[in-house]
Design a protein around this motif. Structure first.
Motif, PDB file in Angstrom:
ATOM      1  N   THR A 116       0.842  -1.203   0.000  1.00 46.47           N
ATOM      2  CA  THR A 116       0.000   0.000   0.000  1.00 46.47           C
ATOM      3  C   THR A 116       0.869   1.242   0.000  1.00 46.47           C
ATOM      4  O   THR A 116       0.654   2.181  -0.790  1.00 46.47           O
ATOM      5  CB  THR A 116      -0.932   0.006   1.225  1.00 46.47           C
ATOM      6  N   ILE A 117       1.874   1.268   0.872  1.00 41.38           N
ATOM      7  CA  ILE A 117       2.781   2.412   0.917  1.00 41.38           C
ATOM      8  C   ILE A 117       3.620   2.486  -0.353  1.00 41.38           C
ATOM      9  O   ILE A 117       3.904   3.581  -0.863  1.00 41.38           O
ATOM     10  CB  ILE A 117       3.676   2.343   2.170  1.00 41.38           C
ATOM     11  N   ALA A 118       4.015   1.341  -0.917  1.00 33.54           N
ATOM     12  CA  ALA A 118       4.791   1.340  -2.163  1.00 33.54           C
ATOM     13  C   ALA A 118       3.996   1.989  -3.294  1.00 33.54           C
ATOM     14  O   ALA A 118       4.535   2.792  -4.071  1.00 33.54           O
ATOM     15  CB  ALA A 118       5.191  -0.084  -2.528  1.00 33.54           C
ATOM     16  N   PHE A 119       2.705   1.647  -3.404  1.00 30.77           N
ATOM     17  CA  PHE A 119       1.893   2.256  -4.455  1.00 30.77           C
ATOM     18  C   PHE A 119       1.683   3.739  -4.192  1.00 30.77           C
ATOM     19  O   PHE A 119       1.678   4.549  -5.137  1.00 30.77           O
ATOM     20  CB  PHE A 119       0.553   1.530  -4.580  1.00 30.77           C
ATOM     21  N   ARG A 120       1.504   4.108  -2.945  1.00 31.68           N
ATOM     22  CA  ARG A 120       1.380   5.539  -2.637  1.00 31.68           C
ATOM     23  C   ARG A 120       2.672   6.276  -2.951  1.00 31.68           C
ATOM     24  O   ARG A 120       2.658   7.437  -3.382  1.00 31.68           O
ATOM     25  CB  ARG A 120       0.979   5.719  -1.165  1.00 31.68           C
ATOM     26  N   THR A 121       3.805   5.604  -2.752  1.00 31.08           N
ATOM     27  CA  THR A 121       5.098   6.197  -3.069  1.00 31.08           C
ATOM     28  C   THR A 121       5.256   6.405  -4.571  1.00 31.08           C
ATOM     29  O   THR A 121       5.772   7.434  -5.026  1.00 31.08           O
ATOM     30  CB  THR A 121       6.227   5.288  -2.557  1.00 31.08           C
ATOM     31  N   ALA A 122       4.842   5.414  -5.361  1.00 32.98           N
ATOM     32  CA  ALA A 122       5.040   5.454  -6.811  1.00 32.98           C
ATOM     33  C   ALA A 122       3.974   6.273  -7.542  1.00 32.98           C
ATOM     34  O   ALA A 122       4.147   6.574  -8.735  1.00 32.98           O
ATOM     35  CB  ALA A 122       5.056   4.023  -7.362  1.00 32.98           C
ATOM     36  N   PHE A 123       2.900   6.630  -6.872  1.00 29.09           N
ATOM     37  CA  PHE A 123       1.792   7.330  -7.522  1.00 29.09           C
ATOM     38  C   PHE A 123       2.240   8.689  -8.049  1.00 29.09           C
ATOM     39  O   PHE A 123       2.897   9.462  -7.347  1.00 29.09           O
ATOM     40  CB  PHE A 123       0.650   7.497  -6.530  1.00 29.09           C
ATOM     41  N   GLN A 124       1.885   8.970  -9.301  1.00 30.61           N
ATOM     42  CA  GLN A 124       2.237  10.229  -9.963  1.00 30.61           C
ATOM     43  C   GLN A 124       0.957  11.037 -10.193  1.00 30.61           C
ATOM     44  O   GLN A 124       0.283  10.876 -11.211  1.00 30.61           O
ATOM     45  CB  GLN A 124       2.933   9.937 -11.291  1.00 30.61           C
ATOM     46  N   PRO A 125       0.593  11.913  -9.256  1.00 27.57           N
ATOM     47  CA  PRO A 125      -0.687  12.626  -9.373  1.00 27.57           C
ATOM     48  C   PRO A 125      -0.766  13.527 -10.597  1.00 27.57           C
ATOM     49  O   PRO A 125      -1.844  13.698 -11.170  1.00 27.57           O
ATOM     50  CB  PRO A 125      -0.775  13.428  -8.067  1.00 27.57           C
ATOM     51  N   ILE A 185       7.173  -0.757 -12.763  1.00 28.59           N
ATOM     52  CA  ILE A 185       7.088   0.563 -12.140  1.00 28.59           C
ATOM     53  C   ILE A 185       8.331   1.392 -12.445  1.00 28.59           C
ATOM     54  O   ILE A 185       8.258   2.605 -12.621  1.00 28.59           O
ATOM     55  CB  ILE A 185       6.868   0.414 -10.623  1.00 28.59           C
ATOM     56  N   SER A 186       9.477   0.746 -12.544  1.00 29.98           N
ATOM     57  CA  SER A 186      10.723   1.472 -12.807  1.00 29.98           C
ATOM     58  C   SER A 186      10.900   1.830 -14.282  1.00 29.98           C
ATOM     59  O   SER A 186      11.765   2.637 -14.625  1.00 29.98           O
ATOM     60  CB  SER A 186      11.927   0.628 -12.367  1.00 29.98           C
ATOM     61  N   GLY A 187      10.118   1.222 -15.155  1.00 34.88           N
ATOM     62  CA  GLY A 187      10.296   1.434 -16.583  1.00 34.88           C
ATOM     63  C   GLY A 187      11.319   0.519 -17.206  1.00 34.88           C
ATOM     64  O   GLY A 187      11.565   0.588 -18.412  1.00 34.88           O
ATOM     65  N   GLU A 188      11.926  -0.350 -16.397  1.00 34.03           N
ATOM     66  CA  GLU A 188      12.885  -1.299 -16.953  1.00 34.03           C
ATOM     67  C   GLU A 188      12.188  -2.330 -17.833  1.00 34.03           C
ATOM     68  O   GLU A 188      12.798  -2.922 -18.722  1.00 34.03           O
ATOM     69  CB  GLU A 188      13.643  -1.992 -15.818  1.00 34.03           C
ATOM     70  N   LEU A 189      10.907  -2.568 -17.573  1.00 32.58           N
ATOM     71  CA  LEU A 189      10.081  -3.444 -18.394  1.00 32.58           C
ATOM     72  C   LEU A 189       8.930  -2.625 -18.961  1.00 32.58           C
ATOM     73  O   LEU A 189       8.241  -1.913 -18.219  1.00 32.58           O
ATOM     74  CB  LEU A 189       9.482  -4.587 -17.565  1.00 32.58           C
ATOM     75  N   ALA A 214       1.296   1.906 -15.845  1.00 35.99           N
ATOM     76  CA  ALA A 214       2.740   2.174 -15.797  1.00 35.99           C
ATOM     77  C   ALA A 214       3.044   3.664 -15.815  1.00 35.99           C
ATOM     78  O   ALA A 214       4.063   4.104 -15.268  1.00 35.99           O
ATOM     79  CB  ALA A 214       3.422   1.480 -16.979  1.00 35.99           C
ATOM     80  N   GLY A 215       2.173   4.455 -16.428  1.00 33.38           N
ATOM     81  CA  GLY A 215       2.378   5.897 -16.410  1.00 33.38           C
ATOM     82  C   GLY A 215       1.917   6.549 -15.127  1.00 33.38           C
ATOM     83  O   GLY A 215       2.419   7.610 -14.735  1.00 33.38           O
ATOM     84  N   THR A 216       0.979   5.906 -14.458  1.00 34.01           N
ATOM     85  CA  THR A 216       0.419   6.452 -13.223  1.00 34.01           C
ATOM     86  C   THR A 216       1.263   6.090 -12.006  1.00 34.01           C
ATOM     87  O   THR A 216       1.352   6.859 -11.049  1.00 34.01           O
ATOM     88  CB  THR A 216      -1.021   5.931 -13.023  1.00 34.01           C
ATOM     89  N   PHE A 217       1.868   4.900 -12.034  1.00 35.06           N
ATOM     90  CA  PHE A 217       2.713   4.430 -10.935  1.00 35.06           C
ATOM     91  C   PHE A 217       4.121   4.241 -11.487  1.00 35.06           C
ATOM     92  O   PHE A 217       4.400   3.264 -12.181  1.00 35.06           O
ATOM     93  CB  PHE A 217       2.166   3.135 -10.345  1.00 35.06           C
ATOM     94  N   HIS A 218       4.983   5.193 -11.174  1.00 34.19           N
ATOM     95  CA  HIS A 218       6.302   5.171 -11.802  1.00 34.19           C
ATOM     96  C   HIS A 218       7.343   5.773 -10.852  1.00 34.19           C
ATOM     97  O   HIS A 218       7.116   6.807 -10.241  1.00 34.19           O
ATOM     98  CB  HIS A 218       6.291   5.969 -13.114  1.00 34.19           C
ATOM     99  N   LEU A 219       8.473   5.081 -10.752  1.00 35.28           N
ATOM    100  CA  LEU A 219       9.624   5.576  -9.993  1.00 35.28           C
ATOM    101  C   LEU A 219      10.870   5.306 -10.802  1.00 35.28           C
ATOM    102  O   LEU A 219      11.017   4.231 -11.399  1.00 35.28           O
ATOM    103  CB  LEU A 219       9.727   4.885  -8.626  1.00 35.28           C
ATOM    104  N   GLU A 220      11.784   6.247 -10.799  1.00 39.31           N
ATOM    105  CA  GLU A 220      13.036   6.077 -11.526  1.00 39.31           C
ATOM    106  C   GLU A 220      14.048   5.319 -10.681  1.00 39.31           C
ATOM    107  O   GLU A 220      14.270   5.661  -9.519  1.00 39.31           O
ATOM    108  CB  GLU A 220      13.624   7.430 -11.919  1.00 39.31           C
ATOM    109  N   PRO A 221      14.687   4.284 -11.252  1.00 35.71           N
ATOM    110  CA  PRO A 221      15.785   3.630 -10.531  1.00 35.71           C
ATOM    111  C   PRO A 221      17.038   4.474 -10.600  1.00 35.71           C
ATOM    112  O   PRO A 221      17.087   5.474 -11.334  1.00 35.71           O
ATOM    113  CB  PRO A 221      15.963   2.307 -11.297  1.00 35.71           C
ATOM    114  N   ALA A 222      18.055   4.099  -9.854  1.00 37.67           N
ATOM    115  CA  ALA A 222      19.329   4.820  -9.907  1.00 37.67           C
ATOM    116  C   ALA A 222      19.945   4.644 -11.286  1.00 37.67           C
ATOM    117  O   ALA A 222      19.797   3.611 -11.935  1.00 37.67           O
ATOM    118  CB  ALA A 222      20.285   4.295  -8.848  1.00 37.67           C
TER     119      ALA A 222
END
Length: 223
Positions: A116-125, A185-189, A214-222
């Protein structure tokens, strides 16, 4: 009182003294999802020793971060207003830590509260604001979460007995995934690759909506 005193007059130091002990922030993470009984917290953090869980809860209560609330069937722990002020901190830590996450180690688990927290973290409002309202049911191991995205607002609900309410909107897309959802979520896939590699399996609904997910829940990896 905080368990440690670093002897420096600094806001960062005070924060570390309040929530820097092992397991403390994970207790806060789970309470950010909602009030929890002691047994709920223990179930969500299966490796925490019971004496440490009791100690951390007492410390967090003493510093005004957590409070106990009596209910008809016992006591629950919840964050105070002061404790809820840690939400942005926890989400920011999640975004920062995501950059260093590799593959899960043997024995690593995911829990409903952690996801739940992971999705809230990745959410792109900002991205979601431009899209139609969408409901995703995500099946992750032995639990499922409903992600209701409406413009720039995200509501996460655990699915299960008692959660299905007559007349509520069904999912536009239901899919199953494991830890490999990180790659999506990272865009690697790409969504197409995630489906082709069976990292994600569509259970019902419009599979094309995985692009929107994938566009709504997205985080960039290092880098």
């Amino acid at each position: 009182m905080a368990a440690r005193n670093y002897g420096q007059y600094c806001g960062v130091v005070t924060a570390v003294e309040l929530v820097g002990e092992r397991w403390a922030l994970l207790i806060v993470r789970d309470l950010l999802v909602g009030a929890r009984r002691y047994s709920d917290l223990k179930q969500g953090l299966p490796r925490i020793p019971t004496n440490i869980l009791s100690s951390r809860l007492k410390e967090l209560q003493a510093t005004g971060i957590v409070r106990r609330v009596p209910l008809a069937h016992g006591l629950v722990y919840e964050l105070t207003e002061f404790g809820r002020g840690l939400e942005d901190v926890v989400l920011a830590l999640g975004r920062w830590g995501f950059q260093a996450m590799g593959e899960p180690a043997e024995g690593d688990i995911i829990t409903p509260d952690s996801m739940t927290i992971a999705f809230r973290t990745a959410f792109q409002p900002d991205a979601a604001h431009r899209l139609p309202a969408t409901v995703y049911d995500t099946h992750l191991g032995d639990f499922a979460l409903r992600l209701h995205v409406d413009r720039d607002h995200l509501n996460v609900l655990r699915l299960g007995p008692g959660n299905a309410r007559p007349g509520t909107r069904g999912a536009d897309l239901a899919f199953a995934a494991g830890p490999g959802i990180r790659g999506l979520i990272s865009g690697e896939l790409s969504p197409a690759d995630a489906l082709a590699q069976k990292t994600v399996r569509v259970l019902s609904g419009d599979g094309a909506l995985l692009e929107r997910f994938a566009g709504t829940f997205h985080l960039e990896p290092a880098a």
